[in-house]
Design a protein around this motif. Structure first.
Motif, PDB file in Angstrom:
ATOM      1  N   THR A  37       0.843  -1.187   0.000  1.00  0.00           N
ATOM      2  CA  THR A  37       0.000   0.000   0.000  1.00  0.00           C
ATOM      3  C   THR A  37       0.884   1.245   0.000  1.00  0.00           C
ATOM      4  O   THR A  37       1.895   1.297   0.696  1.00  0.00           O
ATOM      5  CB  THR A  37      -0.951   0.006   1.225  1.00  0.00           C
ATOM      6  OG1 THR A  37      -1.853   1.102   1.119  1.00  0.00           O
ATOM      7  CG2 THR A  37      -0.192   0.127   2.526  1.00  0.00           C
ATOM      8  N   GLN A  38       0.497   2.210  -0.798  1.00  0.00           N
ATOM      9  CA  GLN A  38       1.306   3.413  -0.941  1.00  0.00           C
ATOM     10  C   GLN A  38       1.040   4.397   0.202  1.00  0.00           C
ATOM     11  O   GLN A  38      -0.115   4.682   0.526  1.00  0.00           O
ATOM     12  CB  GLN A  38       1.002   4.102  -2.277  1.00  0.00           C
ATOM     13  CG  GLN A  38       1.751   5.398  -2.510  1.00  0.00           C
ATOM     14  CD  GLN A  38       3.239   5.182  -2.751  1.00  0.00           C
ATOM     15  OE1 GLN A  38       3.632   4.312  -3.513  1.00  0.00           O
ATOM     16  NE2 GLN A  38       4.072   5.996  -2.101  1.00  0.00           N
ATOM     17  N   VAL A  39       2.119   4.892   0.775  1.00  0.00           N
ATOM     18  CA  VAL A  39       2.046   5.978   1.745  1.00  0.00           C
ATOM     19  C   VAL A  39       2.900   7.112   1.206  1.00  0.00           C
ATOM     20  O   VAL A  39       4.092   6.939   0.947  1.00  0.00           O
ATOM     21  CB  VAL A  39       2.558   5.547   3.135  1.00  0.00           C
ATOM     22  CG1 VAL A  39       2.594   6.742   4.079  1.00  0.00           C
ATOM     23  CG2 VAL A  39       1.676   4.442   3.706  1.00  0.00           C
ATOM     24  N   THR A  40       2.278   8.257   1.004  1.00  0.00           N
ATOM     25  CA  THR A  40       2.981   9.430   0.473  1.00  0.00           C
ATOM     26  C   THR A  40       2.855  10.566   1.469  1.00  0.00           C
ATOM     27  O   THR A  40       1.747  10.944   1.840  1.00  0.00           O
ATOM     28  CB  THR A  40       2.396   9.851  -0.878  1.00  0.00           C
ATOM     29  OG1 THR A  40       2.482   8.754  -1.795  1.00  0.00           O
ATOM     30  CG2 THR A  40       3.167  11.042  -1.433  1.00  0.00           C
ATOM     31  N   VAL A  41       3.999  11.085   1.896  1.00  0.00           N
ATOM     32  CA  VAL A  41       4.028  12.169   2.872  1.00  0.00           C
ATOM     33  C   VAL A  41       4.668  13.389   2.223  1.00  0.00           C
ATOM     34  O   VAL A  41       5.811  13.332   1.765  1.00  0.00           O
ATOM     35  CB  VAL A  41       4.806  11.774   4.136  1.00  0.00           C
ATOM     36  CG1 VAL A  41       4.724  12.888   5.173  1.00  0.00           C
ATOM     37  CG2 VAL A  41       4.280  10.468   4.713  1.00  0.00           C
ATOM     38  N   SER A  42       3.946  14.464   2.180  1.00  0.00           N
ATOM     39  CA  SER A  42       4.468  15.695   1.586  1.00  0.00           C
ATOM     40  C   SER A  42       4.788  16.701   2.677  1.00  0.00           C
ATOM     41  O   SER A  42       4.177  16.709   3.740  1.00  0.00           O
ATOM     42  CB  SER A  42       3.481  16.260   0.575  1.00  0.00           C
ATOM     43  OG  SER A  42       2.197  16.385   1.130  1.00  0.00           O
ATOM     44  N   SER A  43       5.750  17.555   2.355  1.00  0.00           N
ATOM     45  CA  SER A  43       6.215  18.528   3.359  1.00  0.00           C
ATOM     46  C   SER A  43       5.365  19.784   3.354  1.00  0.00           C
ATOM     47  O   SER A  43       4.555  20.003   2.495  1.00  0.00           O
ATOM     48  CB  SER A  43       7.671  18.889   3.072  1.00  0.00           C
ATOM     49  OG  SER A  43       7.790  19.378   1.760  1.00  0.00           O
TER      50      SER A  43
END
Length: 121
Positions: free
Chosen positions: A115-121
């Motif tokens: 599963t994709q986890v994308t964390v943006s700043s």
């Protein structure tokens, strides 16, 4: 057959929290360890956290103090609570179980679908 079904994931902001869950089902005799791995683009899959059948857990240094792994032996589930997420946590997360099924003699590794986890700043 044995299946590991994952749930959770998504796109978040730095500092957010997220919980991943994984349920093992099928012809399972016994489960030794369960854990979570991740793979970022261009990098090798790495261990995030692992928990034994006696609830002894170990974590990658990069997630210590932020992530917590837990399992329910009665339900064959494992969860990963991720707090204070950082952009470096961006990856595909895979559930893992080291288990013995009714069809095999030896323990083997089984994997969730990712599963994709994308964390943006």
């Amino acid at each position: 057959q044995v299946q590991l079904a994952q749930s959770g994931g998504g796109s978040l902001q730095a500092g957010d929290s997220l919980r991943l869950s994984c349920a093992a089902s099928g012809s399972i005799l016994s489960i030794d360890s369960m854990g979570w791995y991740r793979q970022a683009p261009g990098k090798q899959r790495e261990l995030v956290a692992k928990i034994s059948s006696s609830d002894s857990a170990n974590y990658a240094d990069s997630v210590k103090g932020r992530f917590t792994i837990s399992r329910d032996n009665g339900k064959n589930t494992v969860a990963l609570q991720m707090n204070n997420l950082k952009p470096d946590d961006t990856a595909v997360y895979y559930c893992n179980a080291y288990l013995r099924s009714r069809l095999t003699v030896r323990y083997s590794d089984y994997w969730g679908q990712g599963t994709q986890v994308t964390v943006s700043s």
